[in-house]
Design a protein around this motif. Structure first.
Motif, short mmCIF file in Angstrom:
data_model
loop_
_atom_site.label_atom_id
_atom_site.label_comp_id
_atom_site.label_asym_id
_atom_site.label_seq_id
_atom_site.Cartn_x
_atom_site.Cartn_y
_atom_site.Cartn_z
N ARG A 48 6.46 8.17 -3.80
CA ARG A 48 7.90 8.13 -3.59
C ARG A 48 8.56 9.51 -3.76
N ARG A 49 8.04 10.31 -4.68
CA ARG A 49 8.69 11.58 -4.99
C ARG A 49 8.62 12.58 -3.84
N GLY A 74 2.96 -2.42 -2.55
CA GLY A 74 3.93 -1.43 -2.96
C GLY A 74 3.31 -0.21 -3.63
N VAL A 75 1.98 -0.16 -3.66
CA VAL A 75 1.28 0.93 -4.35
C VAL A 75 1.54 2.26 -3.68
N PHE A 93 4.03 3.42 -1.78
CA PHE A 93 5.36 4.01 -1.94
C PHE A 93 5.63 4.37 -3.40
N GLU A 94 5.12 3.57 -4.33
CA GLU A 94 5.30 3.88 -5.74
C GLU A 94 4.58 5.18 -6.10
N ARG A 95 3.40 5.36 -5.54
CA ARG A 95 2.58 6.54 -5.85
C ARG A 95 3.16 7.81 -5.25
N PHE A 141 12.19 1.92 0.33
CA PHE A 141 11.07 2.01 -0.61
C PHE A 141 11.45 1.47 -1.99
N SER A 142 12.58 0.77 -2.07
CA SER A 142 12.94 0.05 -3.29
C SER A 142 12.26 -1.31 -3.28
N ASP A 143 12.36 -2.04 -4.38
CA ASP A 143 11.75 -3.38 -4.45
C ASP A 143 12.35 -4.29 -3.39
#
Length: 267
Positions: free
Chosen positions: A76-77, A69-70, A72-74, A110-112
């Motif tokens: 996502r914006r 998930g790195v 998409f977390e990085r 891209f959510s959990d």
């Protein structure tokens, strides 16, 4: 320049001619640099075994980043999920192409919960394999490096060097289209330090050089097949969103009839 594109799909298998490789290097060479320091160095990679290994590293990196998930977390914006959102923001990427099972969950992907579904459907491995195939099928890779004698992060020389390399790479990016070629940044190994180090070792980068980036290049096929997850990123900000007049607090007026997504005047 306004027609510049990034190639997300495969290239033709034909080798890139030595003549065209040297044209691209001469285009890079023509870029400006501080005091004409020319801090850039390039490695042209045609060896099939080397390309295959970099492709493997790239695919493994993609799978690892998606699984954890790195990625998409990085980033996502930067994701946009509708044409309306893209028209309003005019930056980022519009996720407009997804595998069938994921399309009903576009906004949640891209959510959990979405990442859990992606793992269950094997999407990380699929994306990693797609990435590996794209790099492996590229007839030419290009590594861009900087001379550490010039590239000293934290000093002005560090900025000057990165600026110069950016100009050199942009010259290459604009030149490929005139040669019937495409180019794409091979970015995923950079996200994982041990994988980036492995590429540096593979290329035998000496201590006085810093590996900065790797690109894939090749001749374009007549039609481009889209990857499993793909996006559109042709929109560009309006002048008023990134240009000011005289001081930072006076936005520049937008040009009448200017289509900022394509750089062309609309009727």
């Amino acid at each position: 320049m306004l027609n510049r594109r990034t190639t997300n799909g495969p290239f033709r298998p034909d080798p890139v001619s030595r003549e065209h490789q040297h044209v691209l290097m001469r285009a890079a060479q023509a870029a400006p640099s501080h005091f004409n320091s020319q801090p850039w160095r390039f490695v042209l990679i045609e060896n099939p075994q080397t390309i295959a290994r970099i492709a493997q590293i790239s695919g493994e990196s993609m799978t690892e980043l998606i699984e954890a998930g790195v990625f998409f977390e990085r980033y996502r914006r930067y994701f946009r999920f509708s044409e309306a959102e893209m028209n309003e923001r005019r930056d980022g990427i519009h996720i407009d192409h997804l595998p069938g099972p994921l399309r009903p969950f576009t906004r949640q992907i891209f959510s959990d919960a979405g990442l859990k579904l992606m793992r269950q459907l094997g999407v990380p491995k699929k994306l990693g394999e797609d990435n590996r195939r794209l790099v492996a099928g590229s007839p030419l890779l290009l590594a861009a490096l900087l001379d550490k004698g010039e590239y000293r992060p934290g000093e002005l020389s560090g900025f000057y060097s990165v600026f110069g390399l950016g100009a050199a790479v942009e010259n290459i990016w604009n030149a490929v289209g005139a040669l019937g070629m495409g180019i794409q940044f091979v970015s995923t190994p950079m996200e994982i330090p041990r994988q980036w180090q492995a590429i540096g070792e593979l290329l035998r980068v000496p201590p006085d050089l810093e590996l900065m980036a790797v690109y894939r290049l090749g001749y374009l096929p007549p039609e481009q097949a889209r990857p499993s997850i793909d996006w559109s990123s042709r929109h560009r900000k309006r002048l008023s969103q990134f240009v000011s007049r005289d001081t930072c607090d006076v936005p520049e007026a937008d040009s009448a009839g200017q289509d900022q997504s394509a750089g062309e005047t609309t009727p």
